[in-house]
Scaffold this active site. Structure first.
Site, PDB file in Angstrom:
ATOM      1  N   CYS A   6       8.054  60.361 -44.137  1.00  0.00           N
ATOM      2  CA  CYS A   6       9.285  60.872 -44.765  1.00  0.00           C
ATOM      3  C   CYS A   6       9.250  62.394 -44.859  1.00  0.00           C
ATOM      4  CB  CYS A   6       9.450  60.261 -46.139  1.00  0.00           C
ATOM      5  SG  CYS A   6       7.997  60.423 -47.173  1.00  0.00           S
ATOM      6  N   LYS A  32       8.234  43.540 -52.591  1.00  0.00           N
ATOM      7  CA  LYS A  32       8.593  43.086 -51.238  1.00  0.00           C
ATOM      8  C   LYS A  32       8.241  44.203 -50.255  1.00  0.00           C
ATOM      9  CE  LYS A  32      11.897  43.364 -48.406  1.00  0.00           C
ATOM     10  NZ  LYS A  32      11.049  43.447 -47.175  1.00  0.00           N
ATOM     11  N   GLY A  48      12.579  53.985 -48.705  1.00  0.00           N
ATOM     12  CA  GLY A  48      13.061  53.540 -47.405  1.00  0.00           C
ATOM     13  C   GLY A  48      14.113  54.489 -46.872  1.00  0.00           C
ATOM     14  N   GLY A  49      14.891  54.003 -45.928  1.00  0.00           N
ATOM     15  CA  GLY A  49      15.920  54.828 -45.303  1.00  0.00           C
ATOM     16  C   GLY A  49      17.117  55.024 -46.226  1.00  0.00           C
ATOM     17  N   GLU A  91      13.252  56.873 -53.180  1.00  0.00           N
ATOM     18  CA  GLU A  91      12.474  57.800 -52.336  1.00  0.00           C
ATOM     19  C   GLU A  91      12.989  57.587 -50.927  1.00  0.00           C
ATOM     20  OE1 GLU A  91      10.479  59.985 -53.328  1.00  0.00           O
ATOM     21  OE2 GLU A  91       9.618  59.335 -55.224  1.00  0.00           O
ATOM     22  N   LEU A  92      13.790  58.534 -50.447  1.00  0.00           N
ATOM     23  CA  LEU A  92      14.481  58.308 -49.178  1.00  0.00           C
ATOM     24  C   LEU A  92      13.981  59.254 -48.084  1.00  0.00           C
ATOM     25  CD1 LEU A  92      17.963  57.750 -50.819  1.00  0.00           C
ATOM     26  CD2 LEU A  92      16.227  56.057 -50.291  1.00  0.00           C
ATOM     27  N   TRP A 100       7.672  50.607 -43.840  1.00  0.00           N
ATOM     28  CA  TRP A 100       6.513  50.220 -43.047  1.00  0.00           C
ATOM     29  C   TRP A 100       5.509  51.329 -42.789  1.00  0.00           C
ATOM     30  CZ3 TRP A 100       7.304  53.534 -39.049  1.00  0.00           C
ATOM     31  CH2 TRP A 100       8.621  53.786 -38.632  1.00  0.00           C
ATOM     32  N   ASN A 101       5.859  52.563 -43.121  1.00  0.00           N
ATOM     33  CA  ASN A 101       5.002  53.627 -42.579  1.00  0.00           C
ATOM     34  C   ASN A 101       3.690  53.849 -43.329  1.00  0.00           C
ATOM     35  OD1 ASN A 101       6.668  54.648 -44.585  1.00  0.00           O
ATOM     36  ND2 ASN A 101       6.467  56.723 -43.836  1.00  0.00           N
ATOM     37  N   GLU A 127      17.562  62.500 -39.625  1.00  0.00           N
ATOM     38  CA  GLU A 127      16.150  62.106 -39.604  1.00  0.00           C
ATOM     39  C   GLU A 127      15.872  61.270 -38.351  1.00  0.00           C
ATOM     40  OE1 GLU A 127      14.747  59.049 -42.348  1.00  0.00           O
ATOM     41  OE2 GLU A 127      13.074  60.364 -42.862  1.00  0.00           O
TER      42      GLU A 127
HETATM   43  P1  NAD Z   1      14.345  50.642 -44.330  1.00  0.00           P
HETATM   44  O1  NAD Z   1      15.308  51.291 -45.257  1.00  0.00           O
HETATM   45  O2  NAD Z   1      14.835  50.008 -43.100  1.00  0.00           O
HETATM   46  O3  NAD Z   1      13.531  49.490 -45.096  1.00  0.00           O
HETATM   47  C1  NAD Z   1      12.861  49.747 -46.308  1.00  0.00           C
HETATM   48  C2  NAD Z   1      12.704  48.457 -47.077  1.00  0.00           C
HETATM   49  O4  NAD Z   1      13.988  48.017 -47.494  1.00  0.00           O
HETATM   50  C3  NAD Z   1      12.090  47.303 -46.264  1.00  0.00           C
HETATM   51  O5  NAD Z   1      11.180  46.597 -47.074  1.00  0.00           O
HETATM   52  C4  NAD Z   1      13.298  46.442 -45.959  1.00  0.00           C
HETATM   53  O6  NAD Z   1      13.003  45.088 -45.782  1.00  0.00           O
HETATM   54  C5  NAD Z   1      14.121  46.637 -47.231  1.00  0.00           C
HETATM   55  N1  NAD Z   1      15.541  46.284 -47.106  1.00  0.00           N
HETATM   56  C6  NAD Z   1      16.313  46.295 -45.998  1.00  0.00           C
HETATM   57  N2  NAD Z   1      17.552  45.878 -46.299  1.00  0.00           N
HETATM   58  C7  NAD Z   1      17.572  45.603 -47.632  1.00  0.00           C
HETATM   59  C8  NAD Z   1      18.561  45.141 -48.543  1.00  0.00           C
HETATM   60  N3  NAD Z   1      19.794  44.838 -48.141  1.00  0.00           N
HETATM   61  N4  NAD Z   1      18.221  45.009 -49.838  1.00  0.00           N
HETATM   62  C9  NAD Z   1      16.980  45.300 -50.263  1.00  0.00           C
HETATM   63  N5  NAD Z   1      15.993  45.722 -49.442  1.00  0.00           N
HETATM   64  C10 NAD Z   1      16.291  45.873 -48.141  1.00  0.00           C
HETATM   65  O7  NAD Z   1      13.258  51.767 -44.029  1.00  0.00           O
HETATM   66  P2  NAD Z   1      12.077  51.710 -42.975  1.00  0.00           P
HETATM   67  O8  NAD Z   1      12.673  51.819 -41.612  1.00  0.00           O
HETATM   68  O9  NAD Z   1      11.162  50.589 -43.299  1.00  0.00           O
HETATM   69  O10 NAD Z   1      11.298  53.064 -43.340  1.00  0.00           O
HETATM   70  C11 NAD Z   1      11.647  54.314 -42.850  1.00  0.00           C
HETATM   71  C12 NAD Z   1      12.437  55.092 -43.883  1.00  0.00           C
HETATM   72  O11 NAD Z   1      11.720  55.205 -45.097  1.00  0.00           O
HETATM   73  C13 NAD Z   1      12.682  56.525 -43.436  1.00  0.00           C
HETATM   74  O12 NAD Z   1      14.006  56.896 -43.683  1.00  0.00           O
HETATM   75  C14 NAD Z   1      11.738  57.343 -44.299  1.00  0.00           C
HETATM   76  O13 NAD Z   1      12.119  58.666 -44.496  1.00  0.00           O
HETATM   77  C15 NAD Z   1      11.734  56.553 -45.557  1.00  0.00           C
HETATM   78  N6  NAD Z   1      10.532  56.878 -46.340  1.00  0.00           N
HETATM   79  C16 NAD Z   1      10.657  57.632 -47.479  1.00  0.00           C
HETATM   80  C17 NAD Z   1       9.529  57.972 -48.213  1.00  0.00           C
HETATM   81  C18 NAD Z   1       9.627  58.792 -49.478  1.00  0.00           C
HETATM   82  O14 NAD Z   1       8.700  58.740 -50.269  1.00  0.00           O
HETATM   83  N7  NAD Z   1      10.678  59.555 -49.713  1.00  0.00           N
HETATM   84  C19 NAD Z   1       8.277  57.534 -47.788  1.00  0.00           C
HETATM   85  C20 NAD Z   1       8.186  56.793 -46.629  1.00  0.00           C
HETATM   86  C21 NAD Z   1       9.328  56.453 -45.920  1.00  0.00           C
END
Ligand code: NAD
Length: 492
Positions: free
Chosen positions: A284, A175, A228-229, A250-251, A151-152, A385
């Site tokens: 991130c 998605k 994502g996370g 990309e975590l 979401w960020n 984090e």
């Molecule tokens: P999140 O992992 O909760 O969600 C990310 C995405 O994954 C969302 O679209 C979510 O709906 C989806 N998702 C959730 N469960 C899933 C599943 N079982 N199967 C498939 N998809 C699923 O992350 P968040 O809270 O939205 O974002 C914050 C995280 O993202 C932080 O850890 C941050 O460091 C990371 N991030 C990394 C980068 C990078 O480039 N390295 C950039 C931005 C954010």
């Protein structure tokens, strides 16, 4: 309240069961838009549409040059709608309009750059060692790419995947995060306007735990690009592994912003502020650990706290605001938890350390910019984090100790170094275990430069020439030019 639709096979549709979910404005804490709650059937349809588009002559037979022209046209259309999309993002995820606007105005560059690259993907003729053989390679798209984003920075992280994937000739199902889907749906309207055939780009909205597994595990999805996370990342990686699909990950991060005594002091103070309080720490690459050389520790903390305490909080749509709300209610609770954990572990809170209740914060999920000193490298606040405006200050004596502390986490996304010594710049750049090292700057990125993680921050690269390789596969072609019939019982 605005009501949105998803993009499947060139059509704007509601979810299969007609359900919507509310998208909340983090500044007011109230819903402002309704987004379709996609179903498993919707995902299957979107992947089916992407699969059909992949084979359709309108995409499969389009020359790489024409594909590139579509991407560049898309970039031009995006530039025209940058302000409007930035405002949607700011309303949907609560990040500053200044930040979202800068991202949106820069974003067309990804489509221009990768559009330009589309017809520069060349195979090779190899100086093969086998007599009577001619061997060459060409590069092919992988197929249907599934992208899952957080979401960020909703559109930017989508664009980093879309532009190289389309330039390479793939089709796409995206998605976006359930917390910030609206901008992706508005952005999606530009694909038809730019002339992309229907089904080349599909956008399905909904919850990761409801439709994520179906998308990642779908047999017709050839590759997954995830941001994502790290816990979600593990799950996505494991699902993809069952189907032997390539992924990019990309975590998260726990990036160190390292200040040496020989640094330009005022620039370093601003650099550490920009690393953690810009974007309310919800990035991130947040420089969430400030490693400060012990000889300047007290002076640095004093100046830093004085500067950070003047940060203006408030409505993210106000261009004068410097620190906005936390994007989601669960994230707000998580950041407050971490603040308590840090206090319980013995860290000393020298700024903030609580929810912000200033009148200008309205009903939003605000947390005061927070600084902890007396942090030791093993504390959770120094290892995990937080993804919020919380800085852990850790002293060090010399280069070796700075490296040991900086590299002493499981993450490796980014690091900052502040020094005026050129040898130290290069030594630190070599010794830091992170995908990006910024020296005397922080949080700069470009479509030209690769971005990605070391260690648990992920793998694969976005942006730059390397990114397009993530969306291609290489085929090796052998031609027997000798005319001789080989002995069929012996491998040639
Ligand atoms: P999140 O992992 O909760 O969600 C990310 C995405 O994954 C969302 O679209 C979510 O709906 C989806 N998702 C959730 N469960 C899933 C599943 N079982 N199967 C498939 N998809 C699923 O992350 P968040 O809270 O939205 O974002 C914050 C995280 O993202 C932080 O850890 C941050 O460091 C990371 N991030 C990394 C980068 C990078 O480039 N390295 C950039 C931005 C954010």
């Amino acid at each position: 309240m605005q009501k949105h639709r998803m993009l499947i096979g060139g059509q704007w549709v509601e979810s299969g069961n007609g359900e919507f979910f509310e998208s909340l404005n983090p500044f007011t804490g109230k819903p402002w838009a309704l987004v379709p709650r996609g179903t498993i059937d919707d995902v299957n349809q979107a992947v089916g549409a992407a699969r059909s588009a992949l084979k359709a002559p309108s995409w499969a037979e389009l020359s790489a040059t024409d594909r590139g022209a579509l991407l560049r046209r898309f970039g031009d259309l995006l530039a025209k709608r940058a302000d409007e999309l930035a405002e949607i993002e700011s309303r949907d995820n609560g990040k500053l309009i200044n930040e979202m606007s800068a991202q949106l105005h820069y974003m067309p560059q990804w489509f221009h750059y990768f559009g330009g690259l589309a017809d520069k993907i060349e195979g090779r003729v190899l100086p093969i060692d086998r007599p009577g053989m001619f061997n060459f390679t060409f590069e092919e798209p992988l197929g249907v790419v599934a992208a899952i984003t957080p979401w960020n920075s909703p559109l930017m992280l989508g664009a980093w995947k879309l532009a190289p994937a389309l330039a390479a000739g793939n089709t796409f199902v995206w998605k976006p995060s359930e917390h910030s889907s609206v901008s992706a749906l508005e952005f999606g309207k530009l694909f038809a306007e730019a002339g992309f055939p229907p089904g080349v780009v599909n956008i399905v909205t909904g919850f990761g735990n409801e439709i994520g597994d179906t998308l990642v595990g779908h047999p017709d999805v050839a590759k997954v690009a995830f941001t994502g996370g790290d816990l979600t990342g593990q799950h996505v990686y494991a699902t993809a592994a069952k189907h032997i699909k390539p992924v990019t990950m990309e975590l998260g991060g726990k990036s160190a912003n390292i200040v040496f005594a020989d640094a330009n002091f005022d620039n370093a103070v601003k650099g550490v502020v920009s690393g953690i309080f810009a974007a309310t720490g919800q990035t991130c690459v947040a420089g969430s650990r400030a490693l400060i050389q012990r000889s300047i520790l007290d002076e640095f903390v004093e100046k830093f706290v004085a500067f950070a305490s003047t940060a203006r909080m408030g409505d993210p749509l106000d261009t004068a605001t410097q620190v906005g709300p936390i994007t989601t209610q669960p994230q707000y609770a998580k950041v407050l938890d971490y603040i308590e954990i840090a206090k319980a572990e013995g860290a000393r809170c020298v700024l903030g350390g609580k929810a912000a209740t200033r009148p200008e914060c309205g009903d939003g999920w605000f947390i005061e910019p927070t600084v902890f000193t007396d942090v030791t490298p093993s504390m959770r606040i120094a290892q995990e984090e937080v993804f919020g405006p919380v800085l852990a200050v850790i002293p060090f004596e010399d280069e070796d100790e700075a490296i040991e502390i900086a590299n002493g986490t499981q993450y490796g996304l980014a690091a900052g170094v502040w020094t005026s010594d050129i040898n130290r710049c290069l030594n630190m750049a070599k010794r830091l275990e992170s995908g990006t090292v910024w020296i005397n700057t922080y949080r700069v990125s470009s479509f030209i430069s690769p971005f990605g993680g070391y260690k648990r921050s992920g793998f694969g690269r976005e942006s730059g020439l390397s990114a397009i390789r993530e969306y291609l596969q290489e085929k090796s072609v052998w031609i027997d030019t000798s005319g001789a019939t080989a002995n069929p019982f012996v491998t040639r």
